[in-house]
Structure formats: structure tokens, C-alpha cells
Design a protein around this motif. Structure first.
Motif, PDB file in Angstrom:
ATOM      1  N   ARG A 197     -50.005   4.145 -27.061  1.00 56.30           N
ATOM      2  CA  ARG A 197     -49.789   5.590 -26.949  1.00 56.30           C
ATOM      3  C   ARG A 197     -48.959   5.918 -25.710  1.00 56.30           C
ATOM      4  O   ARG A 197     -48.825   5.085 -24.800  1.00 56.30           O
ATOM      5  N   VAL A 198     -48.448   7.121 -25.661  1.00 61.65           N
ATOM      6  CA  VAL A 198     -47.705   7.580 -24.486  1.00 61.65           C
ATOM      7  C   VAL A 198     -48.578   7.462 -23.244  1.00 61.65           C
ATOM      8  O   VAL A 198     -48.101   7.083 -22.152  1.00 61.65           O
ATOM      9  N   GLU A 227     -50.041   2.608 -34.279  1.00 54.62           N
ATOM     10  CA  GLU A 227     -49.530   3.803 -33.600  1.00 54.62           C
ATOM     11  C   GLU A 227     -48.509   3.352 -32.570  1.00 54.62           C
ATOM     12  O   GLU A 227     -48.719   2.378 -31.847  1.00 54.62           O
ATOM     13  N   SER A 228     -47.398   4.087 -32.518  1.00 56.52           N
ATOM     14  CA  SER A 228     -46.363   3.799 -31.530  1.00 56.52           C
ATOM     15  C   SER A 228     -45.641   5.100 -31.215  1.00 56.52           C
ATOM     16  O   SER A 228     -45.249   5.823 -32.137  1.00 56.52           O
ATOM     17  N   PRO A 229     -45.477   5.436 -29.948  1.00 56.67           N
ATOM     18  CA  PRO A 229     -44.842   6.716 -29.611  1.00 56.67           C
ATOM     19  C   PRO A 229     -43.383   6.751 -30.016  1.00 56.67           C
ATOM     20  O   PRO A 229     -42.686   5.731 -30.013  1.00 56.67           O
ATOM     21  N   GLN A 230     -42.905   7.924 -30.370  1.00 55.53           N
ATOM     22  CA  GLN A 230     -41.513   8.117 -30.725  1.00 55.53           C
ATOM     23  C   GLN A 230     -40.650   8.127 -29.463  1.00 55.53           C
ATOM     24  O   GLN A 230     -41.112   8.417 -28.357  1.00 55.53           O
ATOM     25  N   ALA A 233     -40.577  11.230 -26.974  1.00 53.16           N
ATOM     26  CA  ALA A 233     -41.745  11.330 -26.099  1.00 53.16           C
ATOM     27  C   ALA A 233     -41.638  10.352 -24.939  1.00 53.16           C
ATOM     28  O   ALA A 233     -41.978  10.690 -23.790  1.00 53.16           O
ATOM     29  N   LEU A 234     -41.171   9.136 -25.214  1.00 53.27           N
ATOM     30  CA  LEU A 234     -41.007   8.159 -24.138  1.00 53.27           C
ATOM     31  C   LEU A 234     -39.893   8.587 -23.184  1.00 53.27           C
ATOM     32  O   LEU A 234     -39.984   8.362 -21.970  1.00 53.27           O
TER      33      LEU A 234
END
Length: 450
Positions: A197-198, A227-230, A233-234
Motif C-alpha cells: 500500500r501507499v 494490492e498495489s498502489p497506482q 498516488a506514488l
């Protein structure tokens, strides 16, 4: 029975008419070497060979050294970006561009407008920037080199945060942690194999952090509870803390693979639009050009990478740049005949079935039992993992040969044919057989079966 003392001298053989003919064709030094080897073999065997056999041995020695090592092959495997077979075949335009500069001088590092020294990266940077939206671009010899240079130039001695689920290994046991270590950056792993996550990235940021690294899983899939942040967002997280967002994108697509009925592979443009500061990717995968590594992004970062001493060690030559520029030109003008990789990806099941039937019919007419079967092709080369492309293959029914033996015999033809075994048959996938290869393919199959 002839005794070893009856062996002719090296000089006698070189002056023999057959020796003179061979020297005229292959050069006297090579014939001298082959004659010496042939005579030494006779001494070791304790037997004087008949003259014809001796000269055959000499010619075999010469041909063993002179035969081409790197040879064109017919890829009938259905794997489009087959790493063992050189990945993307170049377009005719790219091959012609290479030929134009290969035998001549060129303006590789000369600015023709000013007469002063230029940079080889300028030969393609404007094309890359136009097609991707990058501020600046550079070219090195492969994607691994691009990633290594990026990290060494921008993060040496500092921390780089990366998800555990993205610590990939590519062909030849080349692992992302090894690249990170060699660059001098300190890798900080966050998250788990399947969920990051972020907040995981945020918790790992310290005063020693230089960047967040995103690595595209181009040769495997993690499915299920994931789950992997887009990227946006990063990017927001990285820039809020004064950090860089770097990405190893892998396959380097410029076009949407979804238009070919495949899963969407992220494009270079999408990464840059999402806020990535510097992208590293390949030139010989979905881009369809020569082996190369591309660095695309902010002007200051590309310049910093090119000032690093490693940049000279991984730079590309004029032939790579010529092929890459010609490949990019096909994208620029949206040529009606695209790069070969995209022709293969877009081949329709109906067209492939028609071509397979035609090949099978011609084999049967030549006395080689064959039939068509529905099957699947793959992108290969660390691109579109798990994607299956519907195709129709030609199954060869060789009753006197096992499938494995037939595969070996196909590989021994000229040109070699690289096929695969499926359902206990050697099969040929027309998706990766180039349009002008049907005739040599048919000759090779007929010769291998007989």
C-alpha cells in the motif's frame, strides 16, 4: 599397408593442386592450419588416410572455422519475443537504415549544422520525446543497463524504496536486488509479496531516502488477493517528500495492447503522464526495435545520468541508433505496415488458420502427412505474462521419427527451423513465421521428414 613414414609433408600438401585451390578460396594460413591438424590426427590414429579422405578432413576443418555462428532461423514456435532467437525482428526499414550506416562514416557525434561535436543521443531523443511526451531521452544498450545507470546516477549511497512484490528476476538469473546493490543504492523493501500500500512506502521514508522505485512485473503475474498502489498516488507521495519516482517499465510499449485484444500493458506515455520522473524500458520488446535500453523523463535527470561514468560503458553504437530511429519513424508516421512484432500481435485467428491450412496442404501434397490444430501463441520476452493468443498450428505426422527427433532434424536444416512439441506432435505456428519464409520452411520440413 602405408606406414606413418609415408605421410606427405605439409609443404607437399600445400603445393598440391587441391591445396592451392583451397588456399585461393580460404587463404593459405587457414589451409596450413587445417593440413597440420589433419596430419596430426593421422599420426595419433597411427594410420595413413587415403588421399581423398585426407582432403575431406582438411575441408571439414576449414568449414568448422568458417561457418557463420550467428545465423538466421525460422521461428515457428509462436513465441513472438523469443529471447533465445533475438527477440524482435527488425522492420525492413530498420534493417535498411542499419545497412546504410554500417559500411560508411556517419555523423554519430558530429553536429552537421555547427560542425562541432554532438551527442549520439540527440539522433533519437527528439523522436522519443515526441512519441512519449518525455522532456528528454537517452539510449543505452539494454533495459537492465538503463535501470543500473538510473540508480547509480541518482541514488548511489542513498535509500530506494521498492515493493517486495516487485523484486523481479529476469532471464539469466539477473535480479533486481543485484542491480540495486551494483548501483550503490541501498534497497529498502516494503509490503508483502501480494499486497503493498501507499502507507507502506510512506512509513519507509527517512532523511536518507532518494527515491521510490516502481518495477513492472513484466514476466509474471500475481493474482488473487493482491494490492498495489497506482502510479499517480506514488508520484504524489514521492514529490510531497522531495523524492524521485523512478520506474523500470520493462517492455516499453508505445501502443495500447488492448487494441490487439490483449491485456493492457502499461505504456511509456502513461507512466510519464502519471508523474514518473524517469522511466527505464527496453527497445527490443513491445517497441519492436533493436536491443536497447531507453531512459525517458525530466531533462535534468537524463543529463545527470549521462554525466555518470557508467554512461560511456553502456552506450550504444551507430547501428543500434539507426535501427531505433527507423523503428520510431514507423510509429511517427503511423505506417500502414507496422513493426513486425505488432503485425504478429494483431494477426487474426482467421488469417492464421488460412495460412496454416495452406502450409499443411502443401506438405501433404509433397508427401509429408500434416494436419492443422487450434492452439495458442505467446508474446514472450518478458511481456504480457499469461496472455494466450489464439492461433492454428500445423502438426507434422512423422511416423518414422519421434517428435523430439524431428525437432532436432528441423533445427539442423538450412535455414534452421525452430519448432515446438505439443500433444506429442512437432508443430509449426504461422504467427511467428515471417511472410517470406514459407518456401524455405516447406523445403526444410520436407528434408527433415525424409
Amino acid at each position: 599397408m602405408a606406414q606413418l613414414r609415408d605421410l606427405p609433408s605439409v609443404h607437399e600438401l600445400l603445393e598440391d593442386p587441391r591445396g592451392r585451390l583451397l588456399a585461393a578460396e580460404h587463404g593459405r594460413p587457414l589451409v596450413l592450419f587445417a593440413v597440420q591438424r589433419a596430419l596430426e590426427r593421422e599420426r595419433q590414429e597411427g594410420m595413413v588416410a587415403e588421399s581423398g579422405r585426407r582432403w575431406a578432413d582438411v575441408e571439414d576443418q576449414i568449414q568448422a572455422l568458417r561457418r557463420p555462428r550467428l545465423r538466421p532461423v525460422i521461428n515457428a514456435t509462436g513465441v513472438i519475443l523469443h529471447t533465445n532467437l533475438g527477440r524482435a525482428p527488425l522492420s525492413p526499414e530498420a534493417a535498411a537504415a542499419v545497412a546504410r550506416v554500417a559500411t560508411r562514416y556517419s555523423n554519430l557525434e558530429l553536429d552537421l549544422r555547427t560542425g562541432k561535436r554532438g551527442t549520439r543521443h540527440d539522433l533519437v531523443s527528439d523522436l522519443l520525446c515526441h512519441l512519449t511526451g518525455a522532456e528528454s531521452a537517452a539510449v543505452v544498450n539494454n533495459c537492465a543497463a538503463a535501470t543500473l545507470l538510473m540508480l547509480a546516477a541518482l541514488a548511489k549511497g542513498k535509500e530506494v524504496v521498492v515493493s517486495r512484490g516487485e523484486l523481479v528476476e529476469i532471464g539469466g538469473a539477473f535480479r533486481m536486488p543485484d542491480v540495486m546493490r551494483l548501483s550503490g543504492a541501498r534497497m529498502v523493501e516494503v509490503g508483502t509479496t501480494n499486497r503493498t500500500r501507499v502507507e507502506d512506502y510512506q512509513a519507509a521514508i527517512t532523511p536518507r531516502t532518494a527515491a521510490i522505485l516502481k518495477v513492472h512485473a513484466s514476466n509474471f503475474k500475481v493474482v488473487g488477493f493482491t494490492e498495489s498502489p497506482q502510479l499517480p498516488a506514488l508520484a504524489s507521495l514521492a514529490h510531497a517528500h522531495g523524492l524521485l519516482l523512478l520506474e523500470d517499465l520493462g517492455s516499453g510499449a508505445l501502443l495500447d495492447t488492448g487494441e490487439a485484444g490483449l491485456a493492457s500493458e502499461p505504456t511509456i506515455q502513461q507512466s510519464l503522464e502519471a508523474g514518473v520522473d524517469l522511466v527505464a524500458c527496453s527497445g527490443d520488446k513491445l517497441l519492436g526495435g533493436p536491443q536497447a535500453g531507453l531512459l525517458l523523463g525530466k531533462t535534468s535527470l537524463v543529463a545527470q545520468a549521462l554525466r555518470h561514468p557508467l554512461a560511456r560503458a553502456v552506450r550504444v553504437d551507430k547501428m543500434t541508433l539507426a535501427a531505433l530511429a527507423a523503428t520510431l519513424d514507423l510509429y511517427l508516421r503511423q505506417a500502414p505496415t507496422p513493426v513486425p512484432v505488432w503485425e504478429m500481435l494483431r494477426s487474426t485467428p482467421a488469417d492464421l488458420a488460412a495460412r496454416a491450412r495452406q502450409l499443411a496442404e502443401r506438405l501433404v501434397a509433397a508427401g509429408v502427412p500434416a494436419e492443422t490444430r487450434e492452439s495458442t501463441s505467446t508474446a514472450g520476452g518478458g511481456s504480457l505474462p499469461g496472455e494466450q493468443l489464439p492461433t492454428t498450428v500445423v502438426a507434422i505426422i512423422a511416423t518414422r521419427l519421434t517428435p523430439a527427433r524431428l525437432i532436432d532434424r528441423l533445427r539442423a536444416q538450412d535455414p534452421p527451423v525452430i519448432a515446438r512439441i505439443e500433444a506429442d506432435r512437432a508443430v509449426l505456428d504461422p504467427r511467428t513465421i515471417l511472410p517470406d519464409e514459407d518456401e524455405p520452411l516447406l523445403r526444410a520440413v520436407i528434408a527433415a521428414v525424409r
